[in-house]
Design a protein around this motif. Structure first.
Motif, short mmCIF file in Angstrom:
data_model
loop_
_atom_site.label_atom_id
_atom_site.label_comp_id
_atom_site.label_asym_id
_atom_site.label_seq_id
_atom_site.Cartn_x
_atom_site.Cartn_y
_atom_site.Cartn_z
N ASP A 199 0.07 3.71 -6.68
CA ASP A 199 -0.72 2.93 -8.02
C ASP A 199 -1.71 3.86 -7.53
O ASP A 199 -2.15 4.17 -8.84
CB ASP A 199 -1.25 1.14 -7.25
N ASN A 200 -2.86 4.18 -6.34
CA ASN A 200 -3.53 5.00 -6.75
C ASN A 200 -3.56 6.75 -7.25
O ASN A 200 -4.38 7.11 -8.35
CB ASN A 200 -4.45 5.35 -5.61
N VAL A 201 -2.38 7.26 -6.74
CA VAL A 201 -1.94 8.40 -7.11
C VAL A 201 -1.00 8.33 -8.34
O VAL A 201 -1.88 9.72 -8.92
CB VAL A 201 -0.38 9.04 -6.40
N TYR A 202 -1.42 7.43 -8.87
CA TYR A 202 -0.72 7.53 -10.67
C TYR A 202 -1.98 7.65 -10.54
O TYR A 202 -2.12 8.76 -12.41
CB TYR A 202 0.18 6.13 -10.96
N TYR A 203 -3.22 7.18 -10.63
CA TYR A 203 -4.24 7.23 -11.43
C TYR A 203 -4.22 8.37 -11.43
O TYR A 203 -5.48 8.63 -12.51
CB TYR A 203 -5.17 5.95 -11.35
#
Length: 359
Positions: free
Chosen positions: A136-140
């Motif tokens: 989720d963080n990498v997508y952001y």
């Protein structure tokens, strides 16, 4: 004294009891009601008569696709230990937890408990939840530079905020992005390179004066990273590709919902649709610092600032806010209240259902 497993389970179930939906519903609806009372003018809701049904159907399709993506992702990440039924239950209760707990806490805090009760070991449960958080963080981290490049200065709601407030929002956005990037890099290093060194770093960092109160939690988080690393090493490249693609799918779908709702009532260009998608990432920063359950009240109050200019009258904007929260928030409160008792009955037995509901 450390809590026993039974005490921990009781505390977690207490956080999820359906009666907790009352407070966020009251807060959210009170804010929307006040917004309607303050702005309503006869004729402001005229665009409802010309609603574009195909965009509303697209919105429903996007919501269904998003939930299916979440179900597919958790089943894939758990290496298909979870059945489709178990995956559905976990996601619905995970979403419910995100709605009844403060946004900064979210459903991630109870997710390892859910997976563990589905028969997955605690170590693997923590590992799988960390994978979802990391992805989720990498997508952001990857998406933000793209939307900044595409949207430029229009990314910020200058039309709704004075210069000082816009600057504050820009600073908050940049700082949040840097923190997410740093944390993502730390998690990547810990999970795949050297978890022990990250554990030592966290303990030393929280040993400084003024931060010692969080040292035990830092130590626990360091241990969780070590356990997760041991569980995740050796997974093939295909595992990570599918997990990454499903993450991109669900978050893209999540950010498309607002644009679909607005397009159902207002004519817009594809450029405006893309800008609405981009502003979702700024809007997310506001929700991350919300202290109310699921951002109730804050999400409704901040919505016009970011998306009002695309809708038109304040009254119409308030209607879109209400519809958006119904399909992305109140719906999951209702679904959670339905799925949770069934899940408790399946995992703990029917006697535990009465205990949780009546507590």
């Amino acid at each position: 004294m450390p809590l026993t497993q039974d005490s921990q389970e009781k505390q977690l179930l207490d956080k999820l009891k359906p009666s907790r939906i009352v407070l966020p519903v009251l807060i959210g609806l009170s804010v929307v009601g006040f917004m309607f009372w303050r702005s309503y003018q006869p004729g402001d809701l005229a665009p409802l008569a010309n609603a574009k049904l195909h965009w509303l159907l697209i919105m429903v399709a996007v919501l269904v696709a998003r939930d299916w993506g979440y179900i597919y992702r958790i089943r894939h990440i758990s290496e298909k230990v979870l059945s489709w039924r178990q995956s559905l239950d976990v996601i619905m209760i995970w979403e419910f937890a995100s709605c009844v707990l403060p946004s900064a806490v979210g459903g991630t805090s109870v997710a390892p408990f859910l997976l563990n009760k589905e028969g997955i070991s605690l170590g693997k449960s923590l590992a799988y939840v960390m994978v979802t958080a990391l992805l989720d963080n990498v997508y952001y981290v990857v998406t933000v530079p793209l939307v900044v490049w595409l949207a430029g200065d229009a990314l910020y709601p200058h039309e709704a905020l004075q210069g000082g407030f816009v600057t504050t929002l820009q600073v908050a956005f940049v700082l949040s992005y840097l923190m997410v990037t740093l944390y993502s890099a730390l998690m990547l290093y810990a999970l795949f390179i050297n978890p022990q060194s990250v554990k030592r770093l966290l303990v030393r960092l929280f040993s400084f004066k003024g931060m010692r109160r969080w040292r035990s939690k830092a130590y626990q988080h360091g241990n969780e990273m070590v356990w997760a690393s041991a569980q995740l090493r050796g997974n093939a490249a295909r595992y990570w590709v599918e997990a990454s693609l499903s993450t991109a799918f669900v978050w893209t779908a999540r950010y498309l919902v607002i644009g679909c709702i607005i397009a159902a009532f207002v004519d817009m260009s594809w450029g405006e649709f893309g800008l609405i998608f981009s502003r979702n990432l700024i809007y997310k920063v506001v929700l991350l610092v919300a202290i109310t359950p699921g951002g109730a009240g804050i999400a409704e109050g901040a919505f016009p600032t970011f998306f009002g200019k695309f809708i038109g009258t304040p009254t119409m904007t308030n209607f879109v806010v209400l519809l958006y929260r119904i399909v992305t928030y109140y719906l999951y409160l209702v679904l959670g209240a339905i799925f949770l008792p069934r899940w408790i009955a399946r995992v703990f037995g029917r006697n535990r259902v009465k205990e949780v509901m009546n507590s």
